[in-house]
Design a protein around this motif. Structure first.
Motif, short mmCIF file in Angstrom:
data_model
loop_
_atom_site.label_atom_id
_atom_site.label_comp_id
_atom_site.label_asym_id
_atom_site.label_seq_id
_atom_site.Cartn_x
_atom_site.Cartn_y
_atom_site.Cartn_z
N PHE A 1 39.15 -133.79 -18.94
CA PHE A 1 40.22 -132.89 -18.54
C PHE A 1 40.76 -132.16 -19.76
O PHE A 1 40.94 -132.75 -20.83
CB PHE A 1 41.37 -133.67 -17.88
CG PHE A 1 41.00 -134.33 -16.59
CD1 PHE A 1 41.12 -133.67 -15.38
CD2 PHE A 1 40.50 -135.64 -16.58
CE1 PHE A 1 40.77 -134.29 -14.19
CE2 PHE A 1 40.14 -136.26 -15.40
CZ PHE A 1 40.28 -135.59 -14.20
N VAL A 2 41.01 -130.85 -19.60
CA VAL A 2 41.57 -130.03 -20.68
C VAL A 2 42.69 -129.17 -20.10
O VAL A 2 42.84 -129.05 -18.88
CB VAL A 2 40.49 -129.14 -21.33
CG1 VAL A 2 39.40 -129.98 -21.95
CG2 VAL A 2 39.93 -128.15 -20.32
N GLY A 3 43.49 -128.59 -20.97
CA GLY A 3 44.54 -127.69 -20.54
C GLY A 3 44.07 -126.25 -20.57
O GLY A 3 43.22 -125.87 -21.37
N GLY A 4 44.63 -125.42 -19.69
CA GLY A 4 44.28 -124.01 -19.68
C GLY A 4 44.25 -123.44 -18.27
O GLY A 4 44.66 -124.09 -17.30
N ASP A 5 43.78 -122.22 -18.16
CA ASP A 5 43.66 -121.54 -16.87
C ASP A 5 42.23 -121.70 -16.37
O ASP A 5 41.26 -121.33 -17.05
CB ASP A 5 44.01 -120.05 -17.03
CG ASP A 5 43.91 -119.30 -15.72
OD1 ASP A 5 42.87 -118.63 -15.52
OD2 ASP A 5 44.84 -119.40 -14.91
N ALA A 6 42.07 -122.26 -15.19
CA ALA A 6 40.74 -122.59 -14.67
C ALA A 6 39.88 -121.35 -14.51
O ALA A 6 38.68 -121.36 -14.87
CB ALA A 6 40.87 -123.33 -13.34
N ASP A 7 40.44 -120.24 -13.99
CA ASP A 7 39.64 -119.03 -13.78
C ASP A 7 39.16 -118.46 -15.11
O ASP A 7 38.00 -118.03 -15.23
CB ASP A 7 40.46 -117.99 -13.03
CG ASP A 7 40.76 -118.41 -11.59
OD1 ASP A 7 39.99 -119.23 -11.05
OD2 ASP A 7 41.77 -117.94 -11.02
N ALA A 8 40.06 -118.45 -16.11
CA ALA A 8 39.68 -117.90 -17.41
C ALA A 8 38.59 -118.74 -18.06
O ALA A 8 37.62 -118.21 -18.63
CB ALA A 8 40.91 -117.81 -18.31
N LEU A 9 38.73 -120.06 -18.00
CA LEU A 9 37.71 -120.93 -18.59
C LEU A 9 36.39 -120.82 -17.84
O LEU A 9 35.31 -120.88 -18.44
CB LEU A 9 38.21 -122.38 -18.60
CG LEU A 9 39.42 -122.66 -19.50
CD1 LEU A 9 39.77 -124.15 -19.45
CD2 LEU A 9 39.15 -122.23 -20.92
N CYS A 10 36.47 -120.65 -16.54
CA CYS A 10 35.25 -120.46 -15.74
C CYS A 10 34.51 -119.19 -16.18
O CYS A 10 33.29 -119.20 -16.37
CB CYS A 10 35.60 -120.40 -14.26
SG CYS A 10 34.19 -120.14 -13.17
N ASP A 11 35.27 -118.09 -16.36
CA ASP A 11 34.65 -116.84 -16.82
C ASP A 11 34.02 -117.01 -18.20
O ASP A 11 32.94 -116.48 -18.48
CB ASP A 11 35.69 -115.72 -16.86
CG ASP A 11 36.14 -115.30 -15.47
OD1 ASP A 11 35.41 -115.61 -14.50
OD2 ASP A 11 37.21 -114.66 -15.35
#
Length: 446
Positions: free
Chosen positions: A334-344
């Motif tokens: 698990f990490v912190g951040g925005d899921a959509d941005a990390l997916c892109d």
């Protein structure tokens, strides 16, 4: 007008100083009122000391004066243990023993205040044999004289009070303006800050300590705004530069269509698709820049599942190009951040490996010994030369100018990761490997 006064810092300081001044004046008047009884007590102490001079309990106390300075006197004699031995005939019962001596009354910093007991006041006088004579008096004359004196002094004080208050107000007003002058100067300098002079900042020198944190916070906000403005200017400049070529090509194709009377629709569609992709990437990059200069998200991303989903979504492309993809993904990362941005970001890197790399693409997610999460994406190609490994993460920079694409994919990926307090870079390895490094987070975000 009233609301503006309430919000004025100058008026608040002035009102606070005025309130302190009024409290000080009230305290002075209260002490002046208490001084009346202390003067009565001290005067009687002097008189009693004179009356009781050379007296002992063996003396003929009936010879003590019954009147002194126009006031009737009363006496009570106590032994060393506090037992009443005698009282004058004009008293129905002995007076109570009360503390206080002439020496105590003469102390300049005594804490005790001597108060009167109505019209009759009493003081103790120690005698030579250890007994104590209580001398009481109906001090009408002294009381009237003291009252007249204090009233005269108070009247004189009231006559000069308006001038004193005027001088006090002027001093407080001048002090307030002197104190707030650095704040006004800082406000004037802040008003001159503009996009044409983005480097100007509020000077911190000479600012009051209480205002300094506000000025520092304002300067930090201006720094962030300056960085955002510079990024936007750079984005606009880069976009104008990169859009010029496809727009020119499209314009030439349209002119050719107008001249020849027929259109090369596949080529036009290809140029339009390139334009749409470029504009979409520019919008994504602008959103990532905005997220970088705003507050970071506190969302928890299940990176293990997200990476599996990205790899699974690209399997048809790998099959179409007859390439293989291998995934070695550790669970419960698990990490912190925005899921959509990390997916892109992950999608961009895997697509780059597919488009520009060779052979099998390997995706590996694992926990490092230093407590970070590492995501390595590698292929069997020659990779990016060492001197270009940082350059290719800049906007519109590509490892090879002949390659397809706009040179924004890696820039978007790095921006997305840095928004999540992570990073991305090439590492020295046997194959071309891009490493993403994330700070770990627990499943509940703690």
């Amino acid at each position: 007008m009233t609301q503006m006064v309430r919000r004025s810092l100058a008026w608040r300081i002035f009102a606070a100083l005025l309130l302190v001044g009024m409290l000080g004046l009230g305290s002075l008047l209260w002490h002046l009122y208490n001084t009346r009884d202390e003067l009565r007590y001290s005067t009687l102490l002097l008189q009693a000391q004179e009356i009781a001079q050379d007296l002992t309990s063996a003396s003929d106390l009936s010879l003590l004066p019954r009147e002194y300075a126009g006031g009737e006197l009363y006496y009570t004699l106590y032994d060393a243990s506090g037992v009443a031995l005698w009282h004058s005939a004009n008293l129905p019962r002995p007076l109570r023993m009360r503390p206080g001596t002439l020496d105590e009354a003469l102390k300049p910093m005594r804490l005790k205040s001597y108060r009167g007991f109505g019209k009759v006041i009493g003081v103790p006088v120690p005698l030579a044999d250890g007994t104590t004579l209580i001398v009481s008096k109906l001090d009408t004359l002294e009381r009237n004289l003291i009252d007249a004196l204090l009233q005269t002094r108070l009247l004189h004080g009231l006559l000069v009070l308006p001038l004193f208050l005027l001088v006090t107000v002027l001093i407080m007003w001048g002090l307030m303006r002197w104190t707030l002058r650095p704040v006004r100067q800082a406000a004037a300098l802040a008003a001159e800050i503009s996009p044409h002079d983005p480097e100007r900042r509020i000077p911190l020198k000479h600012l009051p300590r209480e205002v300094l944190p506000l000025a520092q916070a304002a300067n930090q906000a201006l720094d962030r705004l300056g960085q955002a403005l510079a990024a936007q200017k750079q984005l606009v400049a880069d976009a104008a530069h990169e859009l010029r070529t496809p727009l020119t090509v499209l314009d030439l194709r349209l002119q050719k269509m107008q001249h020849e009377g027929k259109a090369d629709w596949p080529a036009i569609e290809q140029e339009m698709q390139r334009l749409r992709r470029l504009v979409g990437q520019l919008l994504t990059l602008a959103r990532r820049d905005h997220a970088l200069h705003s507050s970071a998200t506190d969302d928890v991303v299940f990176l293990s599942r997200l990476t599996r989903e990205v790899v699974a979504s690209l399997i048809p492309l790998f099959e179409q190009q007859e390439r293989e993809v291998e995934a070695d993904i550790q669970d419960q990362v698990f990490v912190g951040g925005d899921a959509d941005a990390l997916c892109d970001a992950i999608l961009n890197i895997v697509e780059n490996a597919l488009a520009h790399g060779q052979g099998t693409v390997a995706v590996r997610l694992y926990r490092a010994q230093d407590g970070a999460a590492l995501l390595d994406i590698s292929d069997e190609g020659s990779g990016v030369p060492a001197h270009l490994r940082e350059t290719v993460f800049q906007r519109f920079h590509k490892g090879s100018q002949d390659s397809a694409g706009s040179g924004l994919g890696l820039a978007i990926a790095r921006q997305a990761l840095r928004n999540a307090e992570a990073d991305i870079h090439f590492i020295d390895a046997a194959s071309c490997t891009v490493r993403m490094r994330f700070p770990l987070a627990s499943e509940n975000g703690q």
